[in-house]
Design a protein around this motif. Structure first.
Motif, mmCIF file in Angstrom:
data_model
loop_
_atom_site.group_PDB
_atom_site.id
_atom_site.type_symbol
_atom_site.label_atom_id
_atom_site.label_comp_id
_atom_site.label_asym_id
_atom_site.label_seq_id
_atom_site.Cartn_x
_atom_site.Cartn_y
_atom_site.Cartn_z
ATOM 1 N N LYS A 256 -111.005 -30.328 13.232
ATOM 2 C CA LYS A 256 -111.030 -29.428 14.397
ATOM 3 C C LYS A 256 -112.341 -29.592 15.175
ATOM 4 O O LYS A 256 -112.335 -29.621 16.414
ATOM 5 N N GLN A 260 -112.932 -31.053 19.145
ATOM 6 C CA GLN A 260 -113.677 -30.394 20.213
ATOM 7 C C GLN A 260 -114.707 -31.324 20.844
ATOM 8 O O GLN A 260 -114.927 -31.304 22.061
ATOM 9 N N GLN A 264 -114.975 -32.709 24.728
ATOM 10 C CA GLN A 264 -116.209 -32.653 25.523
ATOM 11 C C GLN A 264 -116.493 -33.953 26.254
ATOM 12 O O GLN A 264 -117.012 -33.936 27.382
ATOM 13 N N GLN A 273 -104.183 -31.803 24.510
ATOM 14 C CA GLN A 273 -104.974 -30.649 24.072
ATOM 15 C C GLN A 273 -104.069 -29.471 23.748
ATOM 16 O O GLN A 273 -104.266 -28.770 22.742
ATOM 17 N N LYS A 277 -103.646 -27.701 20.139
ATOM 18 C CA LYS A 277 -103.854 -26.254 20.010
ATOM 19 C C LYS A 277 -102.680 -25.611 19.272
ATOM 20 O O LYS A 277 -102.875 -24.729 18.416
#
Length: 338
Positions: A256, A260, A264, A273, A277
């Protein structure tokens, strides 16, 4: 001579490995198969059934192609070209690798040869298809001509060929395909790890609209003069420990965090994404290759979950294919003489 070269998954460290950070990767049971057979005609025949390509070429024309590709790569290095302009079509990577082998060893081809290549690795989806292609061709020709080559030469030739595709190859894909198993790469030293024993799945979100080389170019601005590389390194170390200790929850947390960081640096499309999620309700997921800097597809997504049923339903909702996968302990290897 028939040669199998496995594909790979980068469990952690994609992009960051180019900047000296550690990476964790494993070989998987998807392969490029190369077969080298003699032929009477003094030509080199290429048969790439997956690309619907069959062509006979002279050595002189192949040598000219190699020189043109090298020239275009230098223009990429100097900033005149984008990396996508170096190779005009996928088959040129195979042809370049073939000629690089002869150039490096200064070998004369005394008779014709036919190279047949087939692949079960999805192309352009982050599973190391280019590295496996290059290694399978070089290995098949070395065995066909009874040439003894050290591993270091396979890696050197492979990295030069991969640079034509990706811009700057870290060599990680090549090491995993050459040696097999699971590798923790730190400071350019490959440390052998046991293959993970966790419930892992692959989801193919589709062929990205952008190449690995283009993603590397875009991601570079996030690493130059930034500490994000160290963040990637810390996540990779955490994931390595979790897999070694067989701690599923810790591995999920590391995945996880890795996801992230990839968001970025801009290589995870919005639709992917959203998919990841949704997965986080019952597992953890991240892209496994370079990703994409435009479009909606990002290639392969790695998923850790104990709820295969929920994952299957989610893939059906998004229209993604779920791929069975297992680790491969063998690297490049000969299947049989032909």
């Amino acid at each position: 001579m028939k040669v199998h070269a496995p594909g790979k998954l980068i469990l952690s460290g994609e992009h960051a490995v180019v900047y000296g950070q550690p990476a964790l990767a494993m070989a998987v049971n998807r392969y490029v198969t190369a077969i080298a057979t003699p032929q009477l005609a003094p030509h080199v025949s290429f048969d790439l059934s997956d690309l619907d390509y069959q062509q006979r070429l002279s050595l002189s024309s192949l040598n000219s192609l190699k020189d043109r590709i090298k020239d275009k790569y230098q223009r990429f290095v100097s900033g005149e070209f984008k990396i996508r302009n170096v190779l005009q079509k996928p088959v040129e990577l195979a042809q370049f690798a073939f000629m690089l082998f002869f150039e490096a060893l200064n070998i004369k081809l005394t008779q014709g040869v036919k190279i047949c290549i087939q692949s079960t690795i999805p192309m352009g989806c982050g599973m190391g298809s280019s590295a496996a292609t290059v290694l399978s061709i070089v290995h098949a020709m070395a065995n066909h001509l009874d040439v003894d080559m050290p591993s270091e030469m396979f890696l050197r030739l492979g990295q030069e060929a991969e640079n034509m595709q990706h811009g700057y190859s870290s060599g990680l894909d090549l090491k995993v395909s050459l040696y097999g198993g699971c590798i923790y790469l730190k400071d350019q030293i490959a440390h052998v790890r046991a293959l993970p024993r966790m419930p892992m799945f692959l989801v193919n979100t589709g062929l990205p609209d952008t190449s690995t080389g283009e993603c590397i170019e875009v991601a570079a601005k996030y690493f130059n003069g930034s500490l994000i590389g160290h963040d990637f390194g810390a996540v990779t170390e955490a994931m390595d420990k979790a897999f070694q200790d067989n701690q599923l929850r810790a591995a999920m947390q590391a995945i996880k965090a890795n996801h992230q960081l990839l968001v970025q640096i801009g290589v995870v499309p919005l639709l992917v994404q959203d998919f990841i999620k949704d997965i986080q309700q019952f597992g953890a997921a991240k892209i496994c290759g370079a990703g994409a800097v435009s479009g909606a597809k990002a290639g392969i997504v790695l998923v850790l979950t104990e709820d295969e049923g929920a994952l299957t339903q989610l893939c059906e909702r998004y229209g993604y294919s779920l791929l069975p996968i297992a680790g491969e302990s063998r690297g490049v290897h000969i299947l049989k003489a032909t």
